[in-house]
Scaffold this motif. Structure first.
Motif, PDB file in Angstrom:
ATOM      1  N   UNK A 253      25.139 -16.468   0.715  1.00 33.33           N
ATOM      2  CA  UNK A 253      24.167 -16.532  -0.036  1.00 33.33           C
ATOM      3  C   UNK A 253      23.015 -15.625   0.609  1.00 33.33           C
ATOM      4  N   UNK A 254      23.456 -15.123   1.678  1.00 32.47           N
ATOM      5  CA  UNK A 254      22.565 -13.977   2.304  1.00 32.47           C
ATOM      6  C   UNK A 254      22.206 -12.738   1.409  1.00 32.47           C
ATOM      7  N   UNK A 255      23.371 -12.296   0.920  1.00 26.29           N
ATOM      8  CA  UNK A 255      23.333 -11.163   0.131  1.00 26.29           C
ATOM      9  C   UNK A 255      22.812 -11.565  -1.365  1.00 26.29           C
ATOM     10  N   UNK A 256      23.018 -12.715  -1.744  1.00 26.51           N
ATOM     11  CA  UNK A 256      22.419 -12.859  -3.082  1.00 26.51           C
ATOM     12  C   UNK A 256      20.904 -13.151  -2.933  1.00 26.51           C
ATOM     13  N   UNK A 257      20.519 -13.802  -1.878  1.00 27.13           N
ATOM     14  CA  UNK A 257      19.084 -13.921  -1.622  1.00 27.13           C
ATOM     15  C   UNK A 257      18.190 -12.555  -1.401  1.00 27.13           C
ATOM     16  N   UNK A 258      18.870 -11.627  -0.575  1.00 28.57           N
ATOM     17  CA  UNK A 258      18.274 -10.460  -0.458  1.00 28.57           C
ATOM     18  C   UNK A 258      18.275  -9.638  -1.845  1.00 28.57           C
ATOM     19  N   UNK A 259      19.238  -9.684  -2.534  1.00 23.94           N
ATOM     20  CA  UNK A 259      19.032  -9.202  -4.098  1.00 23.94           C
ATOM     21  C   UNK A 259      17.886  -9.729  -4.865  1.00 23.94           C
ATOM     22  N   UNK A 260      17.913 -11.078  -4.888  1.00 20.90           N
ATOM     23  CA  UNK A 260      16.984 -11.746  -5.599  1.00 20.90           C
ATOM     24  C   UNK A 260      15.449 -11.298  -4.952  1.00 20.90           C
ATOM     25  N   UNK A 261      15.184 -11.352  -3.783  1.00 20.00           N
ATOM     26  CA  UNK A 261      13.876 -10.633  -3.339  1.00 20.00           C
ATOM     27  C   UNK A 261      13.616  -9.246  -3.732  1.00 20.00           C
ATOM     28  N   UNK A 262      14.676  -8.465  -3.626  1.00 18.69           N
ATOM     29  CA  UNK A 262      14.485  -7.131  -4.433  1.00 18.69           C
ATOM     30  C   UNK A 262      14.031  -7.222  -5.812  1.00 18.69           C
ATOM     31  N   UNK A 263      14.658  -8.215  -6.691  1.00 17.75           N
ATOM     32  CA  UNK A 263      14.417  -8.522  -8.073  1.00 17.75           C
ATOM     33  C   UNK A 263      12.922  -8.926  -8.236  1.00 17.75           C
ATOM     34  N   UNK A 264      12.616  -9.860  -7.350  1.00 19.45           N
ATOM     35  CA  UNK A 264      11.227 -10.326  -7.214  1.00 19.45           C
ATOM     36  C   UNK A 264       9.999  -9.327  -7.180  1.00 19.45           C
ATOM     37  N   UNK A 265      10.240  -8.573  -6.227  1.00 16.07           N
ATOM     38  CA  UNK A 265       9.405  -7.291  -6.158  1.00 16.07           C
ATOM     39  C   UNK A 265       9.263  -6.354  -7.318  1.00 16.07           C
ATOM     40  N   UNK A 266      10.622  -6.045  -7.723  1.00 15.95           N
ATOM     41  CA  UNK A 266      10.604  -5.291  -9.021  1.00 15.95           C
ATOM     42  C   UNK A 266       9.784  -5.803 -10.102  1.00 15.95           C
ATOM     43  N   UNK A 267       9.803  -7.280 -10.203  1.00 12.47           N
ATOM     44  CA  UNK A 267       9.108  -7.810 -11.529  1.00 12.47           C
ATOM     45  C   UNK A 267       7.530  -7.615 -11.238  1.00 12.47           C
ATOM     46  N   UNK A 268       7.320  -8.183  -9.988  1.00 20.68           N
ATOM     47  CA  UNK A 268       5.771  -7.913  -9.755  1.00 20.68           C
ATOM     48  C   UNK A 268       5.273  -6.453  -9.875  1.00 20.68           C
ATOM     49  N   UNK A 269       6.101  -5.620  -9.327  1.00 20.97           N
ATOM     50  CA  UNK A 269       5.630  -4.179  -9.420  1.00 20.97           C
ATOM     51  C   UNK A 269       5.699  -3.724 -10.821  1.00 20.97           C
ATOM     52  N   UNK A 270       6.529  -4.110 -11.789  1.00 18.95           N
ATOM     53  CA  UNK A 270       6.626  -3.431 -12.936  1.00 18.95           C
ATOM     54  C   UNK A 270       5.464  -4.152 -13.959  1.00 18.95           C
ATOM     55  N   UNK A 271       5.022  -5.482 -13.478  1.00 21.57           N
ATOM     56  CA  UNK A 271       4.232  -6.100 -14.188  1.00 21.57           C
ATOM     57  C   UNK A 271       2.817  -5.376 -14.053  1.00 21.57           C
ATOM     58  N   UNK A 272       2.443  -4.961 -12.609  1.00 15.28           N
ATOM     59  CA  UNK A 272       1.273  -4.393 -12.152  1.00 15.28           C
ATOM     60  C   UNK A 272       1.067  -3.136 -12.842  1.00 15.28           C
ATOM     61  N   UNK A 273       2.374  -2.157 -12.796  1.00 12.83           N
ATOM     62  CA  UNK A 273       2.230  -0.989 -13.519  1.00 12.83           C
ATOM     63  C   UNK A 273       2.074  -0.895 -15.006  1.00 12.83           C
ATOM     64  N   UNK A 274       2.363  -2.301 -15.516  1.00 12.46           N
ATOM     65  CA  UNK A 274       2.351  -2.212 -16.871  1.00 12.46           C
ATOM     66  C   UNK A 274       0.879  -2.566 -17.363  1.00 12.46           C
ATOM     67  N   UNK A 275      -0.015  -2.906 -16.275  1.00 11.81           N
ATOM     68  CA  UNK A 275      -1.372  -3.376 -16.975  1.00 11.81           C
ATOM     69  C   UNK A 275      -2.141  -1.927 -16.848  1.00 11.81           C
ATOM     70  N   UNK A 276      -2.215  -1.298 -18.182  1.00 15.20           N
ATOM     71  CA  UNK A 276      -3.012  -0.008 -18.140  1.00 15.20           C
ATOM     72  C   UNK A 276      -4.053  -0.259 -19.114  1.00 15.20           C
ATOM     73  N   UNK A 277      -5.063   0.581 -18.924  1.00 10.36           N
ATOM     74  CA  UNK A 277      -6.261   0.477 -19.897  1.00 10.36           C
ATOM     75  C   UNK A 277      -7.363   0.914 -19.027  1.00 10.36           C
ATOM     76  N   UNK A 278      -8.513   1.324 -19.709  1.00 16.00           N
ATOM     77  CA  UNK A 278      -9.682   2.010 -19.286  1.00 16.00           C
ATOM     78  C   UNK A 278     -10.419   0.940 -18.293  1.00 16.00           C
ATOM     79  N   UNK A 279     -10.859   1.531 -17.223  1.00 15.47           N
ATOM     80  CA  UNK A 279     -11.789   0.704 -16.160  1.00 15.47           C
ATOM     81  C   UNK A 279     -13.065   1.395 -16.152  1.00 15.47           C
ATOM     82  N   UNK A 280     -14.149   1.060 -16.732  1.00 13.80           N
ATOM     83  CA  UNK A 280     -15.485   1.577 -16.756  1.00 13.80           C
ATOM     84  C   UNK A 280     -16.610   1.233 -15.966  1.00 13.80           C
ATOM     85  N   UNK A 281     -17.230   1.989 -14.955  1.00 11.24           N
ATOM     86  CA  UNK A 281     -18.243   1.609 -14.144  1.00 11.24           C
ATOM     87  C   UNK A 281     -19.382   1.117 -14.975  1.00 11.24           C
TER      88      UNK A 281
END
Length: 283
Positions: A253-281
């Motif tokens: 289970x340790x290897x599965x948990x490790x890969x699942x943790x990487x997948x979680x980080x991948x989903x969060x990172x991809x979602x953050x990077x997908x949030x594009x658009x102008x930010x105006x002062x």
């Protein structure tokens, strides 16, 4: 995503930018040693790492943190750079403590190669000096002030919850590795010594801190450095698995948990990077 105004648009001081650039260079060099020469840590690193997978894991973490620090140094405003600075401060303080606890394992004695001894003294100087420099930089940044207001775009609710869960997972795992390394190592995907368990724990707490801070900041542009470093971390750790993944017990289970943790980080990172658009002062 909703918008609100916040007085977080002060510029980053020149000293803070320089400090982040220097830190990025230093972690790149550390990552180079561990990633390119994972089997020669007895000669070219501060302590000997017997399991190459551990070396390349740490090397990938160092290289991904270089991405975080460069992103912070290039930030237009303190609202975006502060997440980087606090993450670096937390990690360096924890690593200094780990170093002092396990100082007998470091290449300080005359029986070690001269190059390894020089690297070790450099390591000690860096981890003793960077936290102090960061604190001084934070004080100077606070004194610089600034009242520029920006239009802050909140994160989607789903992403906020993913960040909360990821922060809890990383902080809990990292704290366990730091405080009870022998016990926590039984739940890791490959063999760890108390020193390497705590070294990895410091990284996990740093990443968890960044995730929690990103949730608290709750601003699309300010959390972008977290998305960048998370994406780099996942890619580099995937390469590490391709190189030395045979050391993992893929039936456990340790290897599965490790890969699942990487997948979680991948989903969060991809979602953050997908949030594009102008930010105006706005003021």
């Amino acid at each position: 995503m909703s918008r609100h105004r916040a007085g977080t648009g002060a510029p980053v001081t020149r000293g803070m930018r320089l400090l982040l650039v220097v830190a990025a260079v230093l972690v790149f060099l550390a990552g180079f040693q561990l990633t390119v020469f994972p089997t020669r840590t007895a000669e070219w690193f501060s302590w000997t790492i017997d399991v190459p997978m551990t070396a390349v894991f740490l090397g990938a973490a160092y290289w991904s943190s270089a991405v975080l620090e460069v992103a912070g140094a290039r930030s237009r405003t303190w609202s975006r750079a502060r997440l980087t600075v606090w993450t670096v401060l937390v990690f360096t303080v924890l690593t200094l403590v780990v170093t002092l606890v396990h100082l007998d394992k470091f290449h300080l004695g005359a029986e070690n190669p001269a190059g390894a001894r020089a690297i070790t003294w450099g390591w000690l100087a860096i981890y003793a000096g960077v936290p102090v420099a960061m604190v001084v930089g934070l004080v100077l940044q606070a004194r610089a002030g600034g009242t520029r207001v920006v239009d802050v775009v909140r994160l989607p609710a789903g992403l906020r919850w993913l960040l909360v869960g990821l922060a809890a997972l990383l902080l809990a795992t990292g704290a366990a590795l730091l405080l009870a390394p022998e016990w926590a190592a039984d739940g890791w995907a490959w063999p760890l010594t108390p020193l390497t368990a705590r070294a990895i724990g410091a990284w996990l707490v740093g990443l968890g801190w960044a995730s929690a801070h990103a949730r608290l900041v709750d601003d699309r542009e300010s959390v972008r450095p977290v998305g960048l470093t998370g994406a780099a971390f996942v890619v580099l750790e995937a390469v590490a698995l391709l190189r030395y993944g045979d050391v993992l017990d893929w039936s456990g289970w340790q290897a599965v948990a490790y890969v699942a943790g990487l997948a979680w980080i991948a989903v969060v990172s991809a979602w953050i990077l997908a949030l594009r658009g102008p930010r105006l002062p706005v003021a």
